[in-house]
Every structure is written in structure tokens, then in C-alpha cells.
Design an enzyme around this catalytic site. Structure first.
Site, PDB file in Angstrom:
ATOM      1  CB  ALA A 282       2.381  -2.248   3.317  1.00  0.00           C
ATOM      2  CB  ALA A 283       7.364  -1.727   4.306  1.00  0.00           C
TER       3      ALA A 283
ATOM      4  NE  ARG B  73       6.793  -0.805 -11.287  1.00  0.00           N
ATOM      5  CZ  ARG B  73       6.360  -0.244 -10.152  1.00  0.00           C
ATOM      6  NH1 ARG B  73       6.584   1.015  -9.892  1.00  0.00           N
ATOM      7  NH2 ARG B  73       5.718  -0.958  -9.264  1.00  0.00           N
TER       8      ARG B  73
ATOM      9  CD  GLU C 133       5.180 -12.779   5.009  1.00  0.00           C
ATOM     10  OE1 GLU C 133       5.531 -11.592   4.993  1.00  0.00           O
ATOM     11  OE2 GLU C 133       4.728 -13.341   6.037  1.00  0.00           O
TER      12      GLU C 133
ATOM     13  CB  CYS D 297      -6.436  -1.197   6.275  1.00  0.00           C
ATOM     14  SG  CYS D 297      -4.687  -0.779   6.254  1.00  0.00           S
TER      15      CYS D 297
ATOM     16  NE  ARG E 297       3.779  -6.320  -9.734  1.00  0.00           N
ATOM     17  CZ  ARG E 297       3.175  -5.404  -8.996  1.00  0.00           C
ATOM     18  NH1 ARG E 297       3.792  -4.897  -7.950  1.00  0.00           N
ATOM     19  NH2 ARG E 297       1.965  -5.003  -9.285  1.00  0.00           N
TER      20      ARG E 297
ATOM     21  CB  VAL F 128      14.719 -13.675   7.873  1.00  0.00           C
ATOM     22  CG1 VAL F 128      16.123 -13.208   8.219  1.00  0.00           C
ATOM     23  CG2 VAL F 128      14.547 -13.757   6.359  1.00  0.00           C
TER      24      VAL F 128
ATOM     25  CG  ASN G 283       1.883   0.899   0.681  1.00  0.00           C
ATOM     26  OD1 ASN G 283       1.978   0.038  -0.176  1.00  0.00           O
ATOM     27  ND2 ASN G 283       1.052   0.802   1.692  1.00  0.00           N
TER      28      ASN G 283
ATOM     29  CE1 TYR H 229     -21.085  26.459  -0.781  1.00  0.00           C
ATOM     30  CE2 TYR H 229     -21.041  28.122  -2.521  1.00  0.00           C
ATOM     31  CZ  TYR H 229     -21.741  27.392  -1.580  1.00  0.00           C
ATOM     32  OH  TYR H 229     -23.090  27.573  -1.445  1.00  0.00           O
TER      33      TYR H 229
HETATM   34  P1  FAD Z   1       3.123  -5.785   8.030  1.00  0.00           P
HETATM   35  O1  FAD Z   1       1.903  -5.515   7.252  1.00  0.00           O
HETATM   36  O2  FAD Z   1       2.979  -6.145   9.457  1.00  0.00           O
HETATM   37  O3  FAD Z   1       3.949  -6.939   7.300  1.00  0.00           O
HETATM   38  C1  FAD Z   1       5.118  -7.464   7.834  1.00  0.00           C
HETATM   39  C2  FAD Z   1       5.311  -8.847   7.255  1.00  0.00           C
HETATM   40  O4  FAD Z   1       6.579  -9.318   7.660  1.00  0.00           O
HETATM   41  C3  FAD Z   1       4.295  -9.850   7.750  1.00  0.00           C
HETATM   42  O5  FAD Z   1       3.644 -10.440   6.643  1.00  0.00           O
HETATM   43  C4  FAD Z   1       5.118 -10.861   8.555  1.00  0.00           C
HETATM   44  O6  FAD Z   1       4.633 -12.170   8.432  1.00  0.00           O
HETATM   45  C5  FAD Z   1       6.480 -10.716   7.913  1.00  0.00           C
HETATM   46  N1  FAD Z   1       7.596 -11.064   8.796  1.00  0.00           N
HETATM   47  C6  FAD Z   1       7.833 -10.619  10.058  1.00  0.00           C
HETATM   48  N2  FAD Z   1       8.985 -11.128  10.537  1.00  0.00           N
HETATM   49  C7  FAD Z   1       9.493 -11.918   9.556  1.00  0.00           C
HETATM   50  C8  FAD Z   1      10.657 -12.713   9.460  1.00  0.00           C
HETATM   51  N3  FAD Z   1      11.526 -12.788  10.461  1.00  0.00           N
HETATM   52  N4  FAD Z   1      10.860 -13.403   8.317  1.00  0.00           N
HETATM   53  C9  FAD Z   1       9.978 -13.334   7.288  1.00  0.00           C
HETATM   54  N5  FAD Z   1       8.853 -12.594   7.333  1.00  0.00           N
HETATM   55  C10 FAD Z   1       8.613 -11.891   8.449  1.00  0.00           C
HETATM   56  N6  FAD Z   1      -3.253   1.468   8.527  1.00  0.00           N
HETATM   57  C11 FAD Z   1      -3.817   2.559   7.939  1.00  0.00           C
HETATM   58  O7  FAD Z   1      -3.080   3.429   7.452  1.00  0.00           O
HETATM   59  N7  FAD Z   1      -5.172   2.710   7.891  1.00  0.00           N
HETATM   60  C12 FAD Z   1      -6.031   1.777   8.389  1.00  0.00           C
HETATM   61  O8  FAD Z   1      -7.261   1.927   8.314  1.00  0.00           O
HETATM   62  C13 FAD Z   1      -5.467   0.617   9.014  1.00  0.00           C
HETATM   63  N8  FAD Z   1      -6.271  -0.336   9.532  1.00  0.00           N
HETATM   64  C14 FAD Z   1      -5.693  -1.455  10.085  1.00  0.00           C
HETATM   65  C15 FAD Z   1      -6.541  -2.426  10.610  1.00  0.00           C
HETATM   66  C16 FAD Z   1      -5.999  -3.566  11.177  1.00  0.00           C
HETATM   67  C17 FAD Z   1      -6.909  -4.602  11.744  1.00  0.00           C
HETATM   68  C18 FAD Z   1      -4.583  -3.742  11.212  1.00  0.00           C
HETATM   69  C19 FAD Z   1      -3.999  -4.974  11.814  1.00  0.00           C
HETATM   70  C20 FAD Z   1      -3.744  -2.774  10.699  1.00  0.00           C
HETATM   71  C21 FAD Z   1      -4.294  -1.622  10.135  1.00  0.00           C
HETATM   72  N9  FAD Z   1      -3.474  -0.611   9.615  1.00  0.00           N
HETATM   73  C22 FAD Z   1      -4.044   0.506   9.054  1.00  0.00           C
HETATM   74  C23 FAD Z   1      -1.998  -0.692   9.705  1.00  0.00           C
HETATM   75  C24 FAD Z   1      -1.406  -1.212   8.416  1.00  0.00           C
HETATM   76  O9  FAD Z   1      -1.977  -2.455   8.091  1.00  0.00           O
HETATM   77  C25 FAD Z   1       0.114  -1.336   8.607  1.00  0.00           C
HETATM   78  O10 FAD Z   1       0.625  -0.055   8.847  1.00  0.00           O
HETATM   79  C26 FAD Z   1       0.829  -1.947   7.414  1.00  0.00           C
HETATM   80  O11 FAD Z   1       0.345  -3.223   7.117  1.00  0.00           O
HETATM   81  C27 FAD Z   1       2.337  -2.039   7.710  1.00  0.00           C
HETATM   82  O12 FAD Z   1       2.979  -2.714   6.688  1.00  0.00           O
HETATM   83  P2  FAD Z   1       4.389  -3.412   6.935  1.00  0.00           P
HETATM   84  O13 FAD Z   1       4.794  -3.979   5.624  1.00  0.00           O
HETATM   85  O14 FAD Z   1       5.301  -2.482   7.615  1.00  0.00           O
HETATM   86  O15 FAD Z   1       4.123  -4.554   8.009  1.00  0.00           O
END
Ligand code: FAD
Length: 476
Positions: free
Chosen positions: A12-13, A23, A34, A44, A72, A82, A333, A457
């Protein structure tokens, strides 16, 4: 010369930042590392995949690796972990099956996310004990459910009370943790015919929500035949003795809690997440008071041109202005996107978070936002006062409808709205109603102002005085 923007973590981030930067500045060279194979996936949705409502993991992916690369123009390198950052040389080192690469950067984003907390419970490594933090966890759990439904893995076939959805019920399972993942998985597993036993260490589920919400949700879980154990810390997961040559302990057979012993055939551990900060710490990047990476308003760390966003980083609380750890998808995001914009040349703040969260469990929905805990509110300098009201979700004469319970917290002196928690039957609007309160938090509005919000309403949606306005009126 072209600037290079390197992103660590492709969900996401990370992908929000990479996409936005490219873009806004097509000349920028954007490289994403990744470590896994999946990028831009919606974790989620995993509980609904395990449940069987979503048919494939691919359906959870919003943009494929090929689309990132070909449409992209992002240099996305999956299967690359990393392992080190050198802030002096401005390089990262990544390892993959084909060896090690050193990549230079002008701007760096750490978007490494969080990992599921695995509590130090005796027997936690046994076979049949799962967490749900990643796509591969989701795949394993779905496969487990499929096997169990085919009757392959049943150790104790049992027609338990949760077998309301299926004619053939599968055996009992344990869930450790009554947070949102625990509840969503209770629904997913019960829908597949499992008899679900949910263990919560504290005295209520959904501890970040109000007591009224927690009680309503726990009552509903019990109505759905989930066996809920409160104040029931799991101390061991017992099973048979492992053979000497086996690497893993033998399969889990019993959940042992303070006053309970429950035979199960699998356990799902949902006891929260912790930020992945090892890489940042090793590079001399500061962590904040929450234990996640500390950042300023632009989500830049103490190391110049190194940013952090999403589940690995802190955010700033809307109400208190203090650092807070809210590992949720919109924050990831939004902060990623802001960083992308900054890197592309337009300095952009990441924005504060109110800790707004929602959950559905079976036929109940709940939301929370802001500050509800009185100790937290006092620590932030407020004198909190809280009221809980029950109100009709739709006009009394309208054929459908139920009750919405709203808990609203405000500052006694100023009347400023501090937080809220809402619960209703699924479809009766608790979650969408919370958005009005988020607006009040953002505007630093008082309950006197909130009670005068001109909310829509019509009989199918609410009463003339929406439950949110009723709650504000009671506190005003
Ligand atoms: P992540 O999604 O954790 O992505 C981080 C990525 O970095 C991973 O793909 C990982 O493989 C990669 N990475 C890590 N270290 C390294 C490295 N050293 N080198 C290369 N790659 C690396 N949020 C909501 O707002 N609503 C919901 O309903 C909700 N439901 C959820 C349900 C579940 C089961 C889970 C697990 C999470 C849920 N979340 C929900 C939380 C949401 O998914 C996270 O907040 C969001 O995915 C965070 O995004 P991110 O990019 O910060 O991290």
C-alpha cells in the site's frame, strides 16, 4: 542527471508512493524492491478469501507487477529483500535468488509494513497454529479450511453449535485475540462450519472501541454460537510429543487458558502487529515512542531524504497532535502518496490520523474514531465526559431497521468532540455514521456544533434526528 527514488516494500504505502512520484515526475527513476512475489495487494480482504466469499488471491491485487512495469514504467523488482541501507553512501543492498545488488538513491522510502505478533505462548510453533498477516498466510488458511471441509484433517469430528451454516460441520478451532482480525476470522471459520472458541486476555473484545460496542459485539458473537472466553489468557497450546527427527512440534490439540482447556484442531493467533523496523534501526534511523519509525509532518525520518510510511511508521494523531501507531490501510496509502508527491517536487504533508477503524463480524458492524479512553484523554490535557445512547437506525414506521448505539466522548470544559464508537446490525449504518464524527474531529468541533450538523434524512436511512445528532444533543 535523473534523480533515483528507491522504495523498500511493494504494497500500500510503497506502491502509492512509487506510482504518484512517477506520475508527477515521469523523468524520475523509480525502483521498488519487494521481498515477496505479491505487490499492491489488499490484505484487508484476506478474511473474506479464507471464508470463501472471494475466490482467488489474484482478486485482491489492484495493480499487477506487469502493469507497474509496462504501464507505469516503474522498475519493480519482486523477490528482492533489502538487507542494508548505507545513508552515507546513499545506497541500499538487496538480495535475491540471483545474488546481491547495490542500488544508489537520491530519495528512499521505507514501506516495510508490519508483521503479526507471535506471543510467547508455550507450543505456539506447533503445526496447526496460524497467523494471518500475509498473502501466503491467507493461502495456507484457505487450504486448511478446504482440507478440513473435505474431512482430511479432522482429529475430533464434532457437530458443534456453530454448524448453522453447513450440514456437515467440521471440528472445533481456537482463536487467540478478540481484535478485528480475530473477529473477522471467527466469521470466516464459522461460515465454513467450524465450532469457534475465541479467547481474549482482557475483559472485552475490540478493546479500542467503547465498552458498549464491545458488549454488543460479544453478545452477537455468542448469538452466532461462537464460544467467547473473556479474561482468559492462553498460556499453552498443547499437542502430542514430536518425533525426534521432526523439525516442527506435533499438531496442536488443546488450547490451555487460565481456567479452560478446550480441544481444538487448529488455532488462529490474532494478537496484533508490530512494525518491521530492523532495517531502519540498523541504518541509524530513529524510532519514536510507539516503537515505529519516527517521522516529521512530511513523513521524513531523522536521516535526510529517507522517508517512512504505512505500518512500519508512526503517524500524528488528529486530536492530540502526538505520535501514534495506527497500522491501517488508508494511512499507508495516503502517506505513501504524499511522499511520492514530495519526492516529485511538491512538498506535501502526510496528514494526521484519527484512529478511525471499522469491523464487521457476522451480522454486526462497528466503528471507532478519535480518543475514547479517559486516561488517554486526560494525558492529552482534556477532561473527558462520555455518553452512550441507543437510537433507531431508520424511521420507526419504515419496514426495516434496528438500533444504532453511539458512544460519544467530549471535553467537559470546551465541549470539543474527542472520539466516538458506534455499533449496529450490519447494514444499519454504524460505520458510515462514524464519518460525520471524523469530520467533527478534523474541524475540532464541539458537541454544540456537531448537534447542528445538517445531516441528510430520509426514512430508509435514519430518523429526522440521526443517532449521531442525538448523541451530540445528550452531551451538549
Ligand atoms: P504491508 O502491506 O505490510 O507491505 C509491506 C511490504 O514490504 C510487504 O509486501 C513486505 O513483503 C515488504 N517488505 C518488508 N521488508 C522488506 C525488505 N526488507 N525488502 C523488501 N521488501 C520488504 N486495514 C484497514 O484499514 N482496514 C481493514 O479492514 C484491514 N484489514 C486487514 C486484515 C488483515 C488480515 C491484515 C493482515 C491487515 C488488514 N489491514 C486493514 C491493515 C492493512 O492491510 C495495512 O495497514 C496495510 O497493508 C499497510 O500497508 P504497508 O504498505 O504499510 O505494509
Amino acid at each position: 542527471m535523473t534523480d533515483i527514488f528507491v522504495v523498500v516494500g511493494g504494497d500500500a504505502a510503497g506502491m502509492s508512493a512509487a506510482s504518484k512520484a512517477k506520475r508527477d515526475d515521469p523523468d524520475l527513476e523509480v525502483v521498488v524492491f519487494e521481498k515477496g512475489e505479491w505487490v499492491s495487494y489488499g490484505a484487508c480482504g484476506l478474511p473474506y478469501y479464507v471464508k470463501g466469499e472471494i475466490q482467488s488471491l489474484e482478486a485482491l491485487v489492484s495493480v499487477t507487477p506487469e502493469e507497474f512495469r509496462e504501464e507505469r514504467d516503474i522498475d519493480l523488482r519482486t523477490g528482492h529483500e533489502v538487507v542494508a541501507i548505507d545513508p552515507d553512501e546513499r545506497t541500499v543492498t538487496a538480495e535475491s535468488e540471483s545474488g546481491s545488488v547495490v542500488q544508489s538513491y537520491d530519495h528512499l522510502l521505507l514501506a516495510t509494513g508490519a508483521e503479526a505478533v507471535v506471543p510467547p505462548i508455550d507450543g505456539i510453533d506447533r503445526e496447526g497454529v496460524y497467523t494471518l498477516g500475509s498473502m501466503s498466510d491467507g493461502k495456507e488458511l484457505r487450504e486448511y479450511v478446504a482440507r478440513a471441509r473435505e474431512g482430511e484433517s479432522l482429529q475430533q469430528p464434532d457437530r458443534g453449535p456453530a454448524c448453522r451454516y453447513l450440514e456437515d460441520c467440521t471440528g472445533p478451532v481456537g482463536i487467540v485475540g478478540g481484535g478485528y482480525i480475530g473477529l473477522e476470522m471467527a466469521e470466516a471459520l464459522a461460515a465454513n462450519g467450524f465450532e469457534v472458541h475465541l479467547f481474549q486476555r482482557g475483559d472485552r473484545v475490540l478493546t479500542g472501541f467503547s465498552e458498549a460496542t464491545s458488549e454488543a459485539v460479544a453478545d452477537h458473537l455468542r448469538e452466532q454460537d461462537v464460544v467467547v472466553y473473556l479474561e482468559s489468557e492462553v498460556v499453552a497450546l498443547e499437542g502430542g510429543e514430536a518425533d525426534e527427527d521432526e523439525e516442527k512440534d506435533s499438531a496442536v490439540e488443546t488450547v490451555v487458558a487460565a481456567d479452560e482447556r478446550v480441544d481444538v484442531e487448529m488455532v488462529l493467533v490474532g494478537t496484533g502487529v508490530r512494525p518491521r523496523t530492523d532495517l531502519a534501526e540498523a541504518a541509524g534511523i530513529d524510532l519514536g515512542p510507539t516503537g515505529a519509525v519516527a517521522t516529521d509532518a512530511y513523513r521524513e525520518t531523522n536521516v535526510p531524504d529517507v522517508y517512512a510510511a504505512g505500518d512500519c511508521a508512526e503517524a500524528t494523531h488528529t486530536v492530540t497532535g502526538d505520535p501514534v501507531y495506527v497500522p491501517l490501510a488508508l494511512t499507508a496509502n495516503r502517506h505513501g502518496r504524499a511522499i511520492g508527491q514530495t519526492v516529485a517536487g511538491q512538498l506535501t504533508e502526510g496528514g494526521a490520523v484519527a484512529g478511525t477503524a471499522a469491523v464487521k463480524a457476522f451480522e454486526v458492524e462497528a466503528a471507532r474514531t478519535g480518543i475514547l479512553d479517559h486516561d488517554d484523554a486526560r494525558e492529552a490535557g482534556f477532561e473527558p465526559v462520555t455518553e452512550t445512547i441507543d437510537a433507531k437506525s431508520r424511521a420507526g414506521y419504515y419496514p426495516k431497521g434496528g438500533t444504532v448505539t453511539v458512544t460519544l466522548t467530549a471535553d467537559r470544559d470546551s465541549g470539543r468532540v474527542l472520539g466516538a464508537s458506534l455499533v449496529s446490525e450490519y447494514g444499519e449504518g454504524a460505520v458510515h455514521r462514524s464519518h460525520a464524527i471524523v469530520g467533527a474531529l478534523e474541524a475540532e468541533a464541539t458537541v454544540f456544533e456537531l448537534e447542528n450538523y445538517d445531516l441528510a434524512y430520509a426514512p430508509p436511512f435514519n430518523t429526522t434526528w440521526d443517532p449521531v445528532l442525538v448523541a451530540a444533543k445528550v452531551l451538549a
